[in-house]
Motif scaffolding. Structure first.
Motif, PDB file in Angstrom:
ATOM      1  N   ALA A 221      12.435  54.093 -27.066  1.00  0.00           N
ATOM      2  CA  ALA A 221      11.042  54.420 -27.387  1.00  0.00           C
ATOM      3  C   ALA A 221      10.108  53.268 -27.034  1.00  0.00           C
ATOM      4  O   ALA A 221       8.926  53.480 -26.771  1.00  0.00           O
ATOM      5  CB  ALA A 221      10.936  54.753 -28.872  1.00  0.00           C
ATOM      6  N   ALA A 222      10.650  52.073 -27.021  1.00  0.00           N
ATOM      7  CA  ALA A 222       9.819  50.917 -26.689  1.00  0.00           C
ATOM      8  C   ALA A 222       9.335  50.951 -25.249  1.00  0.00           C
ATOM      9  O   ALA A 222       8.432  50.204 -24.878  1.00  0.00           O
ATOM     10  CB  ALA A 222      10.610  49.632 -26.930  1.00  0.00           C
ATOM     11  N   MET A 223       9.926  51.804 -24.453  1.00  0.00           N
ATOM     12  CA  MET A 223       9.538  51.877 -23.045  1.00  0.00           C
ATOM     13  C   MET A 223       8.484  52.949 -22.796  1.00  0.00           C
ATOM     14  O   MET A 223       8.127  53.223 -21.650  1.00  0.00           O
ATOM     15  CB  MET A 223      10.770  52.160 -22.177  1.00  0.00           C
ATOM     16  CG  MET A 223      11.773  51.027 -22.139  1.00  0.00           C
ATOM     17  SD  MET A 223      11.161  49.605 -21.230  1.00  0.00           S
ATOM     18  CE  MET A 223      11.459  50.127 -19.536  1.00  0.00           C
ATOM     19  N   ALA A 224       8.015  53.587 -23.860  1.00  0.00           N
ATOM     20  CA  ALA A 224       6.984  54.609 -23.686  1.00  0.00           C
ATOM     21  C   ALA A 224       5.682  53.950 -23.258  1.00  0.00           C
ATOM     22  O   ALA A 224       5.365  52.832 -23.682  1.00  0.00           O
ATOM     23  CB  ALA A 224       6.798  55.380 -24.983  1.00  0.00           C
ATOM     24  N   GLY A 225       4.960  54.626 -22.432  1.00  0.00           N
ATOM     25  CA  GLY A 225       3.679  54.086 -21.972  1.00  0.00           C
ATOM     26  C   GLY A 225       3.684  53.902 -20.472  1.00  0.00           C
ATOM     27  O   GLY A 225       4.722  53.582 -19.875  1.00  0.00           O
ATOM     28  N   ASP A 226       2.523  54.103 -19.883  1.00  0.00           N
ATOM     29  CA  ASP A 226       2.428  54.064 -18.424  1.00  0.00           C
ATOM     30  C   ASP A 226       2.836  52.729 -17.835  1.00  0.00           C
ATOM     31  O   ASP A 226       3.293  52.655 -16.697  1.00  0.00           O
ATOM     32  CB  ASP A 226       0.985  54.380 -17.991  1.00  0.00           C
ATOM     33  CG  ASP A 226       0.642  55.833 -18.263  1.00  0.00           C
ATOM     34  OD1 ASP A 226       1.590  56.630 -18.463  1.00  0.00           O
ATOM     35  OD2 ASP A 226      -0.551  56.160 -18.304  1.00  0.00           O
ATOM     36  N   GLU A 227       2.637  51.667 -18.606  1.00  0.00           N
ATOM     37  CA  GLU A 227       2.890  50.344 -18.054  1.00  0.00           C
ATOM     38  C   GLU A 227       4.339  49.902 -18.276  1.00  0.00           C
ATOM     39  O   GLU A 227       4.670  48.755 -18.063  1.00  0.00           O
ATOM     40  CB  GLU A 227       1.909  49.328 -18.650  1.00  0.00           C
ATOM     41  CG  GLU A 227       2.236  48.830 -20.051  1.00  0.00           C
ATOM     42  CD  GLU A 227       2.038  49.870 -21.131  1.00  0.00           C
ATOM     43  OE1 GLU A 227       1.621  50.994 -20.806  1.00  0.00           O
ATOM     44  OE2 GLU A 227       2.314  49.575 -22.294  1.00  0.00           O
ATOM     45  N   ARG A 228       5.169  50.830 -18.714  1.00  0.00           N
ATOM     46  CA  ARG A 228       6.552  50.432 -19.005  1.00  0.00           C
ATOM     47  C   ARG A 228       7.554  51.234 -18.153  1.00  0.00           C
ATOM     48  O   ARG A 228       7.764  50.931 -16.997  1.00  0.00           O
ATOM     49  CB  ARG A 228       6.815  50.576 -20.502  1.00  0.00           C
ATOM     50  CG  ARG A 228       5.863  49.685 -21.296  1.00  0.00           C
ATOM     51  CD  ARG A 228       6.172  49.612 -22.740  1.00  0.00           C
ATOM     52  NE  ARG A 228       5.169  48.771 -23.412  1.00  0.00           N
ATOM     53  CZ  ARG A 228       5.360  48.139 -24.522  1.00  0.00           C
ATOM     54  NH1 ARG A 228       6.508  48.220 -25.137  1.00  0.00           N
ATOM     55  NH2 ARG A 228       4.409  47.394 -25.050  1.00  0.00           N
ATOM     56  N   LEU A 229       8.137  52.269 -18.740  1.00  0.00           N
ATOM     57  CA  LEU A 229       9.189  52.982 -18.015  1.00  0.00           C
ATOM     58  C   LEU A 229       8.736  53.475 -16.638  1.00  0.00           C
ATOM     59  O   LEU A 229       9.489  53.335 -15.663  1.00  0.00           O
ATOM     60  CB  LEU A 229       9.720  54.140 -18.872  1.00  0.00           C
ATOM     61  CG  LEU A 229      10.918  54.894 -18.283  1.00  0.00           C
ATOM     62  CD1 LEU A 229      12.083  53.950 -18.016  1.00  0.00           C
ATOM     63  CD2 LEU A 229      11.357  56.028 -19.202  1.00  0.00           C
ATOM     64  N   PRO A 230       7.539  54.024 -16.508  1.00  0.00           N
ATOM     65  CA  PRO A 230       7.139  54.487 -15.169  1.00  0.00           C
ATOM     66  C   PRO A 230       7.144  53.365 -14.126  1.00  0.00           C
ATOM     67  O   PRO A 230       7.486  53.612 -12.962  1.00  0.00           O
ATOM     68  CB  PRO A 230       5.722  55.031 -15.396  1.00  0.00           C
ATOM     69  CG  PRO A 230       5.723  55.469 -16.823  1.00  0.00           C
ATOM     70  CD  PRO A 230       6.573  54.468 -17.534  1.00  0.00           C
ATOM     71  N   LEU A 231       6.806  52.157 -14.540  1.00  0.00           N
ATOM     72  CA  LEU A 231       6.838  51.047 -13.582  1.00  0.00           C
ATOM     73  C   LEU A 231       8.268  50.736 -13.158  1.00  0.00           C
ATOM     74  O   LEU A 231       8.555  50.459 -11.991  1.00  0.00           O
ATOM     75  CB  LEU A 231       6.183  49.801 -14.176  1.00  0.00           C
ATOM     76  CG  LEU A 231       4.671  49.845 -14.390  1.00  0.00           C
ATOM     77  CD1 LEU A 231       4.169  48.513 -14.934  1.00  0.00           C
ATOM     78  CD2 LEU A 231       3.968  50.161 -13.078  1.00  0.00           C
ATOM     79  N   ILE A 232       9.141  50.780 -14.122  1.00  0.00           N
ATOM     80  CA  ILE A 232      10.558  50.535 -13.807  1.00  0.00           C
ATOM     81  C   ILE A 232      11.089  51.643 -12.900  1.00  0.00           C
ATOM     82  O   ILE A 232      11.823  51.387 -11.934  1.00  0.00           O
ATOM     83  CB  ILE A 232      11.383  50.456 -15.120  1.00  0.00           C
ATOM     84  CG1 ILE A 232      10.971  49.210 -15.925  1.00  0.00           C
ATOM     85  CG2 ILE A 232      12.867  50.449 -14.826  1.00  0.00           C
ATOM     86  CD1 ILE A 232      11.206  47.901 -15.223  1.00  0.00           C
ATOM     87  N   GLN A 233      10.711  52.867 -13.234  1.00  0.00           N
ATOM     88  CA  GLN A 233      11.163  53.986 -12.384  1.00  0.00           C
ATOM     89  C   GLN A 233      10.658  53.801 -10.953  1.00  0.00           C
ATOM     90  O   GLN A 233      11.402  54.009  -9.993  1.00  0.00           O
ATOM     91  CB  GLN A 233      10.657  55.310 -12.978  1.00  0.00           C
ATOM     92  CG  GLN A 233      11.390  55.684 -14.274  1.00  0.00           C
ATOM     93  CD  GLN A 233      10.719  56.823 -15.022  1.00  0.00           C
ATOM     94  OE1 GLN A 233       9.498  56.827 -15.189  1.00  0.00           O
ATOM     95  NE2 GLN A 233      11.507  57.780 -15.477  1.00  0.00           N
ATOM     96  N   ARG A 234       9.413  53.380 -10.856  1.00  0.00           N
ATOM     97  CA  ARG A 234       8.838  53.177  -9.521  1.00  0.00           C
ATOM     98  C   ARG A 234       9.615  52.086  -8.767  1.00  0.00           C
ATOM     99  O   ARG A 234       9.996  52.258  -7.606  1.00  0.00           O
ATOM    100  CB  ARG A 234       7.369  52.771  -9.698  1.00  0.00           C
ATOM    101  CG  ARG A 234       6.620  52.444  -8.439  1.00  0.00           C
ATOM    102  CD  ARG A 234       6.213  53.711  -7.697  1.00  0.00           C
ATOM    103  NE  ARG A 234       5.284  53.394  -6.631  1.00  0.00           N
ATOM    104  CZ  ARG A 234       3.970  53.494  -6.712  1.00  0.00           C
ATOM    105  NH1 ARG A 234       3.396  53.905  -7.827  1.00  0.00           N
ATOM    106  NH2 ARG A 234       3.202  53.189  -5.677  1.00  0.00           N
ATOM    107  N   GLY A 235       9.839  50.992  -9.439  1.00  0.00           N
ATOM    108  CA  GLY A 235      10.545  49.878  -8.798  1.00  0.00           C
ATOM    109  C   GLY A 235      11.977  50.239  -8.445  1.00  0.00           C
ATOM    110  O   GLY A 235      12.466  49.919  -7.350  1.00  0.00           O
ATOM    111  N   ALA A 236      12.656  50.912  -9.370  1.00  0.00           N
ATOM    112  CA  ALA A 236      14.059  51.261  -9.134  1.00  0.00           C
ATOM    113  C   ALA A 236      14.187  52.252  -7.983  1.00  0.00           C
ATOM    114  O   ALA A 236      15.101  52.143  -7.146  1.00  0.00           O
ATOM    115  CB  ALA A 236      14.671  51.844 -10.409  1.00  0.00           C
ATOM    116  N   GLU A 237      13.286  53.195  -7.958  1.00  0.00           N
ATOM    117  CA  GLU A 237      13.336  54.166  -6.852  1.00  0.00           C
ATOM    118  C   GLU A 237      13.072  53.461  -5.521  1.00  0.00           C
ATOM    119  O   GLU A 237      13.710  53.769  -4.507  1.00  0.00           O
ATOM    120  CB  GLU A 237      12.303  55.266  -7.083  1.00  0.00           C
ATOM    121  CG  GLU A 237      12.680  56.195  -8.225  1.00  0.00           C
ATOM    122  CD  GLU A 237      11.603  57.238  -8.480  1.00  0.00           C
ATOM    123  OE1 GLU A 237      11.139  57.857  -7.534  1.00  0.00           O
ATOM    124  OE2 GLU A 237      11.215  57.391  -9.654  1.00  0.00           O
TER     125      GLU A 237
END
Lengths: 834, 180
Positions: free
Chosen positions: A461-477
């Motif tokens: 849940a700590a990764m919720a928010g546009d500046e968190r998990l989505p950034l990681i997803q973008r980088g990982a992809e």
């Protein structure tokens, strides 16, 4: 029956209340509900009673399992092993070993050192140490413990006195008393260490005392600051080579007649270096000066910086001096009265950057090795958000290094190049700044090796928010698109459950992995340690012996226990698997933990705030595999007490009181900074050391305040400072110590006004000196102002002037520095003070 | 300085069984559990008594957990931690006698084993070892809130599972304890 998360949360509170686990406002809230007399209160009471009854049932059966149930028990052998381990042992300490090993050498070494025939304190100490060793370790340990306790008690008393700021004489008296109490112990440590060092030299075929002569450092006469280039030292213990230039200064206290000869504080610092560094040549004191005094001063000074050291608040002498000068009397008052007033006004912020160290007491210190870009990313992010960064996240060494510009790399096979420049200190005309720049060698160009990458994505849940998990997803992809044929990748998702993303097999794996990553949603708890553990196993099982093996943790770091994660990551290093960290999130209380994790994992740390940064940082993981150049690296700073009265490694956070290193408490401060770190290829770092030269008004005032006979070190040896890099290469072999020395003369002497410096004034012009020193000084001044925003309110014009001058002087990134300083100064004057 | 021998001895005496039970549940193997517990006590021998005495249980269980994880990592084939590690009893096999099940040790233990591992672990630490949420948080590296949530959900599941038993008890005048 399904329930909503909100209902589950409320029910969990009721359960916690029933089990006696609630406190504070939550408990009060439940109790108010129960006392309300409503139907809901009655239902809650019934529910609580049921939970308690049922819990009792569970507890009864679970306890029965332990008490009477069939359980495996320890075998007799295991019990015996525990009993053996618990048995009191005769601990042969390192000091004792050193003393015993050196017993036969003591006399000869002393003769070689050219000491006078009548036994000086240290010589007699050596004999005493050996004698004590023969009497038994317990006795020596007991004496040491007694002294430690006494010193600790004395320091506590001293702190109280200092906080009250009631009496300078009392402080001095207390310090002297502590000094005397510890002098004996320090003598023992120093003598045994010295003898052990000499023995190592002899064992290696060297001659004790035959130290490597100092090479004259090249100097640029056109520059006000001279530059010393690093030179590889002979492969003998560097203690001797470093000691050489100041050997006579080192010997001075040994022959002192006042009986206050002091041992080397570094002797007590040595055991605090983690075991990995134990194999290194000892971090010995090049100047056998007054350690006990420093040992007494450091912790005490952390509580109250001024009295022993200067007429100004020391941690950031300038900032406070400037402020005080603007305020009037306290700073204007010279001498002891002024000190006391400043002492009283000096608040905790002055402690955060450490305190100056008496060079005579602690001539050897450490230089912190910064890693990553978190500090500058945090700075940009906070300023973008219209606030100043939290002081705790202002990493001065990292910021200075970030604005260091391109540094020259080493020649040949040397692991690193080091340069020392010395110039003016912009915040105090009577001080100097030494800039130490280190650049490691570049990674050897070759065909890119195959990659094995295990991504650990925190999907809590700590990764919720546009500046968190989505950034990681973008980088990982993006990372997945960069992988080549033959590379391997696995993705571990750490949330309530820890699982591996299944991409099936055959064609389309990459696309399926990308789809799996894109479909991740934040929620649940953060089981980072379990995720790392699973990733570790995968990485081990699929290790590419000739490839680059990396585990990459992508996390907001919240709710993460660093110790557990570090423990889970520990086995990675055994197979040469690096651990990098891609951090996200605004409020990042665990940033230090994450950075430390990457540092220990020999990996990279990046703090990601934008999608572009995410792609860039993830791609960089492939483009620049972290190649370790020096393991267990220690950058040891040696100060010539004949030329420097006191000094302060800027941003040495280890100088905080209570700083601990492996193996126990260290004398808080510089010694703790000797903890080994890692240097990777293409890494560059810059450190600043503020020097208070002998003869400066501050140093003179300090000497004048002493009621007893001050130490009189003869001005021998030409070097001002030197820096030695030690460590192990990638194969675990100690590298030849690399030494940089600065022997240049600084033109502006003391007693003369430095024309370009106007203390405390706005619109200050750039300090004279090399652009590099001035540039780093501007960054340091900026960082110090961010660290102490309240004390630095009036200093922004000056800092802005420094930044502009540095930018004009060619500082790489100078324009951005000016922009950031401008924004910070505007925020500082507004209502955004944190 | 290390811990005194007599103190270690008392610690072994007091914590051997709780730690072994805990490690056994984590590892599922008696020998591994013994080894993990031995490692834990050996590490205890290297500690300062004063440094950990006031949080001894938390320290021991934390170290024991870490030792167990180390063993899992070294000795076991890779598998996802999300996979059930213990056999799940068939929900279609109700106890032959609800009252009997409530009165037997196996009743709770069997029901407990059907819970997710993290709920099992928290419930065991809470009710078997008597640790607080805070201490469990320290051991499991979960937040206190998470610990509370897992324990709550675990109790809720167990109560639902024991509903027939508790309902029978209710018929005999006892409170059912079934969540409403």
């Amino acid at each position: 029956m399904t329930t909503s998360p909100k209902q589950d949360h409320d029910d969990a509170l009721i359960t916690a209340y029933a089990l006696g686990e609630l406190s504070g406002s939550q408990r009060d809230e439940i109790e108010r509900l129960l006392a309300s007399g409503t139907p809901a209160a009655a239902a809650a009471q019934r529910e609580i009673a049921r939970i308690r009854d049922f819990s009792a049932l569970i507890a009864r059966d679970l306890l029965a399992e332990v008490e009477v149930g069939p359980l495996p028990v320890l075998s007799d052998k295991q019990r015996a092993a525990i009993a053996r381990a618990a048995r009191p042992r005769v601990i042969v300490g390192w000091r004792t070993l050193a003393a015993l090993a050196s017993a036969g050498l003591a006399a000869g070494v002393l003769i070689l050192l050219g000491l006078p025939g009548d036994a000086p304190p240290a010589a007699s100490t050596a004999s005493s140490a050996v004698a004590k060793s023969a009497e038994g370790d317990e006795r020596l340990d007991a004496v040491n413990q007694l002294h430690e306790r006494q010193l600790s008690e004395r320091q506590k008393d001293l702190s109280l006195q200092v906080q009250a700021a009631s009496a300078q004489p009392a402080i001095n008296e207390a310090l002297r008393a502590a000094e005397k109490k510890t002098a004996r112990r320090a003598e023992l440590e120093q003598a045994t260490d010295q003898l052990a060092d000499r023995k190592r030299v002899l064992a290696l075929g060297g001659k004790p005392g035959a130290a490597t002569p100092a090479s004259p450092a090249p100097q640029d006469a056109a520059e006000r600051s001279a530059v010393a280039l690093a030179e590889p030292a002979p492969a003998v213990p560097a203690s001797s080579s470093v000691a050489a230039p100041f050997a006579q200064a080192a010997g001075a206290p040994l022959a002192r007649a006042d009986g206050r000869a002091k041992g080397a504080l570094t002797a007590s610092a040595a055991p605090t270096v983690p075991a990995a560094a134990a194999a290194l040549p000892p971090v010995s004191a090049p100047f056998a000066a007054a350690p006990a005094l420093a040992a007494a001063v450091r912790p005490a000074a952390a509580a109250a910086p001024a009295p022993m050291l200067s007429g100004k608040a020391p941690a950031r002498p300038v900032a406070h001096a400037d402020k005080a000068a603007a305020a009037g009397p306290p700073a204007a008052a010279a001498g002891q009265g002024g000190e006391l007033k400043e002492l009283a006004s000096a608040g905790p912020p002055t402690q955060q950057d450490g305190t100056p160290v008496l060079a005579a007491g602690m001539p050897v210190s450490g230089i912190p090795i910064p890693h990553g870009n978190a500090a500058i990313a945090t700075l940009r992010r906070c300023l973008d958000a219209g606030t100043l960064p939290p002081a705790a996240l202002v990493d001065l060494p990292q910021l200075i290094s970030a604005w260091s510009g391109p540094l020259a790399g080493p020649l040949g096979d040397a692991p690193a190049a080091m340069t020392i420049s010395v110039g003016d200190c912009p915040w105090d005309a009577s001080h100097q700044l030494a800039r130490i720049a280190v650049r490691t060698r570049a990674a050897a160009p070759s065909a890119p090796p195959a990659e094995q990458i295990v991504l650990v994505i925190d999907a809590s849940a700590a990764m919720a928010g546009d500046e968190r998990l989505p950034l990681i997803q973008r980088g990982a992809e993006h990372l997945l698109t960069q992988l080549r044929g033959g590379d391997q990748v696995a993705v571990v998702v750490a949330a309530d459950q820890v699982r591996v993303l299944d991409a099936g097999s055959g064609i389309g794996q990459r696309a399926r992995l990308r789809a799996g990553i894109a479909a991740l949603a934040a929620g649940g708890s953060a089981r980072i340690a379990d995720g790392i553990e699973l990733a570790t196993r995968i990485a081990h099982d699929h290790l590419l012996p000739l490839g680059v093996n990396q585990v990459i943790l992508c996390s907001a770091g919240q709710g993460m226990a660093g110790s557990a994660v570090a423990l889970a990551a520990q086995p990675l290093a055994q197979d040469g698997i690096s651990l990098s960290v891609m951090a996200v999130g605004h409020d990042h209380p665990e940033q230090g933990v994450l950075e430390g994790l990457a540092a220990k994992g020999h990996g990279r740390f990046a703090y990601i705030t934008t999608a572009a940064a995410a792609e860039q940082q993830f791609a960089a993981l492939l483009a620049l595999p972290p190649l370790v150049v020096v393991r267990d690296a220690v950058l040891q700073l040696a100060i010539n007490p004949a030329r420097v009265a006191s000094y302060h490694v800027l941003g040495d956070s280890s100088a905080e009181p209570g700083a601990m290193v492996a193996g126990g408490a260290s004398p808080a401060g510089a010694a703790a900074a000797l903890r080994p770190d890692v240097l990777t290829a293409d890494q560059q770092l810059v450190a600043l050391v503020e020097l208070v030269p002998v003869g400066s008004p501050e140093a003179v005032a300090r000497e004048a305040n002493k009621t007893d006979e001050p130490a009189r070190l003869e001005a021998q040896g030409v070097e001002l400072i030197s820096v030695t890099l030690r460590g192990l290469d990638s194969a675990g072999t100690p590298i030849a110590p690399l030494v940089a020395r600065f022997a240049g003369a600084v033109e502006h002497g003391f007693g003369a006004e430095a024309p370009s410096i106007s203390r405390g004034s706005a619109g200050h012009t750039a300090a004279a000196g090399s652009a590099s020193v001035a540039g780093s000084a501007a960054v340091a001044d900026f960082a110090l102002a961010l660290s102490h925003p309240r004390e630095s309110q009036g200093l922004w014009p000056r800092i802005l002037g420094e930044a502009r001058a540095a930018s004009r002087g060619g500082l790489a990134g100078g324009e951005e520095l000016v922009e950031l300083v401008t924004r910070a100064s505007q925020l500082s004057s507004g209502a955004h003070m944190p | 300085m290390s811990a005194p021998a007599d103190w270690i001895e008392k610690c072994v005496e007091r914590f051997e069984r709780p730690l072994t039970a805990y490690a056994w549940r984590l590892l599922g193997d008696a020998d591994d559990a013994r080894d993990a517990v031995q490692d834990t006590f050996l590490r205890l021998c290297r500690q300062e008594q004063g440094a950990i005495e006031d949080r001894l249980a938390e320290w021991l269980f934390t170290v024991c957990r870490n030792c167990a994880i180390d063993r899992m990592r070294k000795d076991r084939p890779m598998h996802s931690l999300s996979e059930p590690q213990l056999a799940e009893p068939s929900p279609a096999a109700p106890p032959s006698s609800a009252m009997e099940q409530a009165e037997t040790l196996d009743g709770v233990l069997t029901a407990l084993s059907a819970l997710p591992p993290n709920q099992q672990e928290c419930i065991r630490l809470k009710f078997q070892q008597g640790l607080s949420y805070q201490e469990i948080s320290g051991i499991t590296q979960l937040s206190v809130t998470n610990v509370g949530y897992l324990i709550h959900m675990g109790i809720k599941s167990l109560r639902a599972r024991f509903a027939p038993v508790l309902a029978a008890n209710a018929g005999s005048g006892m409170d059912t304890g079934v969540p409403s």
